[in-house]
Design an enzyme around this catalytic site. Structure first.
Site, short mmCIF file in Angstrom:
data_model
loop_
_atom_site.label_atom_id
_atom_site.label_comp_id
_atom_site.label_asym_id
_atom_site.label_seq_id
_atom_site.Cartn_x
_atom_site.Cartn_y
_atom_site.Cartn_z
N SER A 152 0.81 -1.23 0.00
CA SER A 152 0.00 0.00 0.00
C SER A 152 0.84 1.27 0.00
CB SER A 152 -0.91 0.02 1.23
OG SER A 152 -0.13 -0.03 2.42
N ASP A 187 -3.88 8.02 7.93
CA ASP A 187 -5.02 7.24 8.41
C ASP A 187 -4.65 6.25 9.51
OD1 ASP A 187 -3.59 5.36 7.03
OD2 ASP A 187 -5.19 4.82 5.63
N HIS A 216 -0.94 4.69 7.10
CA HIS A 216 -0.22 5.29 5.97
C HIS A 216 0.07 6.76 6.23
CE1 HIS A 216 -2.92 2.03 4.43
NE2 HIS A 216 -1.73 1.57 4.06
#
Ligand code: NAG
Ligand code: NAG
Ligand code: NAG
Ligand code: NAG
Ligand code: NAG
Length: 374
Positions: free
Chosen positions: A38, A340, A343
């Site tokens: 990610s 968040d 990240h």
């Protein structure tokens, strides 16, 4: 005759000018191929359904730069986007969203959010499959690259020449392997996962070199003890467990240990492959600058609290994560380093990318970029 000579001179001049122009605009890299999770996924996970993390397909993800959710796990651009910009290349298209006639000559992104360095069977065997977001591990991403290769170049000579002018990013990957082991177990179990993870990464690098890669950038892990998610999950009443930045010493120590093991393994791959340049990207060091002095780098709301989340001391709440009911996003993401909980914000990623492209956090350095990252 005169006209003929003039034409020859004109065409000679034209060729000459074209040659000069092509030299002066020639880029250090013609293409970028990226593998990872990610931290660098630009849309593959979303395209594969994003069943375990559907919120990345909606607001506030993507609000800062793209103004819509793209599948990036941030408010805006990622390190890979800033690297592409710095080298004058377009944002990498996600492999799973490629269309038949798409021009892929400037590179492709194979990274998938949630991906692990180890194959999913490792986690299934360890009883950790409930944590897995995706089965698209590093080796699956490598298979995708091999499948795509005939559409990138044909003869060995053609491929060698093209790949010698391409940058291969292998990672960050392995961070999720560590996350899953950390949720499940103790620090002893966490250390046990390091050798197989490092081996999976060096195996992928060796395979890419065999395919023709000549310049590979391999990021290590972040100071995970500074992540809002780790800080919340492993919160401690003991002041001694925190360093002067407010980060968890045990997990930062673990990330440093992991990075050291990765570096040692990279040195072995370098010795076996003198034809390739293997660069280590020190994400830990690049990020640690703003964990040490957040205000100094524009993160006036600190580097530990998430911009988007459901409350608590780090604005991270597992039952009200960013994008879910009960969560709220901050007004200005560029005053936060953490987006968040898991990240980072575009502002933080830009800062890390600066550290790699402008220096000094790539060892040895990347080729000089035509555009420094401001
Ligand atoms: C991974 O693969 C297994 C076996 O094919 C499947 O049962 C599982 O749903 C897959 N997991 C994800 C997250 O796609
Ligand atoms: C960690 O977990 C393993 C396996 O459950 C156990 O054998 C070991 O004693 C534990 N170590 C610590 C330091 O708690
Ligand atoms: C976390 O979110 C849940 C669901 O919105 C809420 O009930 C709970 O109070 C929150 N916890 C904290 C510490 O804010
Ligand atoms: C969020 O809350 C609204 C209104 O209470 C509800 O309709 C919706 O289903 C909730 N969404 C999720 C993802 O829980
Ligand atoms: C957000 O914060 C940054 C850094 O402090 C500042 O430069 C920018 O103007 C702010 N943007 C808005 C919309 O307030």
């Amino acid at each position: 005759m005169k006209i003929y000579i003039l034409l020859v001179i004109a065409s000679f001049t034209f060729c000459f000018l074209e040659k000069v122009a092509s030299i002066s605009t020639s880029r250090p890299y013609d293409a970028i191929f990226n593998f990872g999770d990610s931290i660098s996924d630009t849309g593959n996970f979303l395209d594969s359904g994003a069943i375990r993390f559907p919120v990345i397909g909606k607001f506030p993800y993507g609000r800062t730069y793209f103004k819509h959710a793209t599948g990036r796990c941030s408010d805006g651009r990622l390190v890979i986007d800033f690297i592409a910009e710095a080298y004058g290349l377009p944002f990498l298209p996600p492999y799973l969203a490629l269309t038949k006639d798409q021009n892929i000559h400037a590179g492709v992104n194979f990274a998938v959010a949630g991906a692990t360095a180890l194959d999913s069977k490792f986690f299934i065997k360890a009883g950790l499959e409930k944590f897995l977001w995706t089965n698209d591990s590093l080796s699956i991403q490598l298979d995708w690259f091999k499948k795509l290769k005939p559409s990138l170049c044909t003869t060995k000579q053609d491929c060698d020449s093209y790949f010698s002018r391409s940058l291969f990013l292998v990672g960050e990957i392995g961070g999720n392997d560590i996350n899953y082991a950390a949720f499940a177990g103790n620090i002893t179990q966490l250390q046990a996962i390091v050798p197989p993870v490092v081996e999976a990464i060096t195996r992928a690098i060796s395979e890419l070199i065999a395919e023709g890669a000549r310049e590979l950038l391999v990021p290590g892990n972040f100071p995970i003890g500074c992540s809002a998610f780790y800080l919340t999950l492993f919160r401690s009443g003991n002041k001694e467990d925190y360093d002067e930045s407010g980060c968890l010493k045990t997990f930062n120590g673990f990330a440093a240990y992991y990075n050291k093991q990765l570096n040692q393994a990279l040195e072995t791959v370098r010795q076996k492959n003198p034809q390739a340049r293997i660069l280590y990207a020190d994400y830990y060091g690049a990020a640690n600058r703003f964990y040490h002095a957040p205000g100094h780098h524009g993160f006036t709301n600190g580097a530990l609290r998430a911009c988007c989340g459901g409350g608590g001391p780090y604005n991270f709440n597992m039952s009200a994560r960013c994008g879910h009911n009960g969560s709220k996003a901050c007004a200005n993401s560029s005053t936060y380093a953490n987006w968040d909980g898991f990240h980072l914000t575009e502002a933080a990623y830009r800062y890390i990318a600066q550290g790699l492209v402008n220096g000094p956090f790539s060892y040895p350095p990347l080729k000089t970029s035509p555009n420094k990252i401001a």
